[in-house]
Design an enzyme around this catalytic site. Sequence first.
Site, PDB file in Angstrom:
ATOM      1  CE1 TYR A  32       8.545  -0.500   0.274  1.00 35.79           C
ATOM      2  CE2 TYR A  32       8.408  -0.918  -2.078  1.00 35.79           C
ATOM      3  CZ  TYR A  32       7.797  -0.613  -0.884  1.00 35.79           C
ATOM      4  OH  TYR A  32       6.435  -0.412  -0.850  1.00 35.79           O
ATOM      5  CE  LYS A 146       8.191   2.774  -2.483  1.00 35.05           C
ATOM      6  NZ  LYS A 146       6.829   2.325  -2.252  1.00 35.05           N
ATOM      7  CD  GLU A 178      -0.061   5.934   2.121  1.00 39.66           C
ATOM      8  OE1 GLU A 178       0.407   6.426   1.087  1.00 39.66           O
ATOM      9  OE2 GLU A 178       0.651   5.519   3.058  1.00 39.66           O
ATOM     10  CG  LEU A 202       5.539   6.691   0.129  1.00 37.74           C
ATOM     11  CD1 LEU A 202       6.713   6.489   1.082  1.00 37.74           C
ATOM     12  CD2 LEU A 202       5.515   5.585  -0.910  1.00 37.74           C
TER      13      LEU A 202
END
Length: 281
Positions: A32, A146, A178, A202
């Site tokens: 996505y 992702k 993260e 990411l």
Amino acid sequence: MEKMLLNNDLIDNDQMKLSINDRGYQFGDGIYEVIKVYNGNLFTPTEHIDRLYRSADAIRLVIPYTKDVLHKTLYDLVEENELVDGHIYLQITRGVSPRNHAFPIEPTEPVLIAYTQTAERPVNNHRNGVSAILVEDIRWLRCDIKSLNLLGNVLAKQKAHEANCYEAIQHRGEIVTEGSSSNIYGIKNGVLYTHPTNQYILNGITRQVVMKCCQELGIQVVEEPMTKEELLQMDEVFLSSTTSEITPIIKIDDSIINSGKPGDFTRKIQQAFEEKVQQVM
Ligand code: DCS
């Protein structure tokens, strides 16, 4: 009636039908993107579309449209829905097939859906900063994709919400990776520290913009993992994401950062980011 995108077609929201046998539904077998829209214009669309194709490649999914066609289709969706400020959510799954872990033997048509969402910019958070907690990173080892599989992120964010915090900062052992839906940065003596882009995080599109802003501002960037301890000792901490943009973090667990105020370097980076937003508006 607002429209959604289903593969190549713009359809009324209430006409949307998806199959129970969609592999996205049963396995999270898909990818996505979330793309920000400012004043009817997409922000960094090329970067998002490039990352979508990279994610697709990594899970061996072939997107049956060119990047240019997809780009144009997303603009059509924004125009059709007269979206001014908000974002586009877009996902592509491996398609519909009776449940079986292995890829379908007969190649399936990927299922793309996209919709628009009106959203105000979180200006209060930008101005005042937010609180965060530290949580163990329990996700898989391909966080660079992702993927629709977001259970680790969901559980982390829920912990943050239960602690009345905005974000959960994840760490693998001692190393900070993260946020549950953001990238994390620390600033010490005017130098910006953030995790390098590898399989543990990411590669955020907003992160890429932050890197550009730092370059333009002459702020030195060190892309090296930092420990939890080092994070708590930073002069300033902030997070970045498409929807949160650049949000100062003023408290982590019980540690107050920069006396509980957004720091000067964070402010400068926010301003540089704002100039790039203004360019598309
Ligand atoms: N890391 C994770 C795990 C994320 O989910 C996101 C954004 C980021 C970093 C930041 O990436 P971008 O700068 O490209 O947004 N996640 C999207 C999401 O799920 N909602 O909003 C953004």
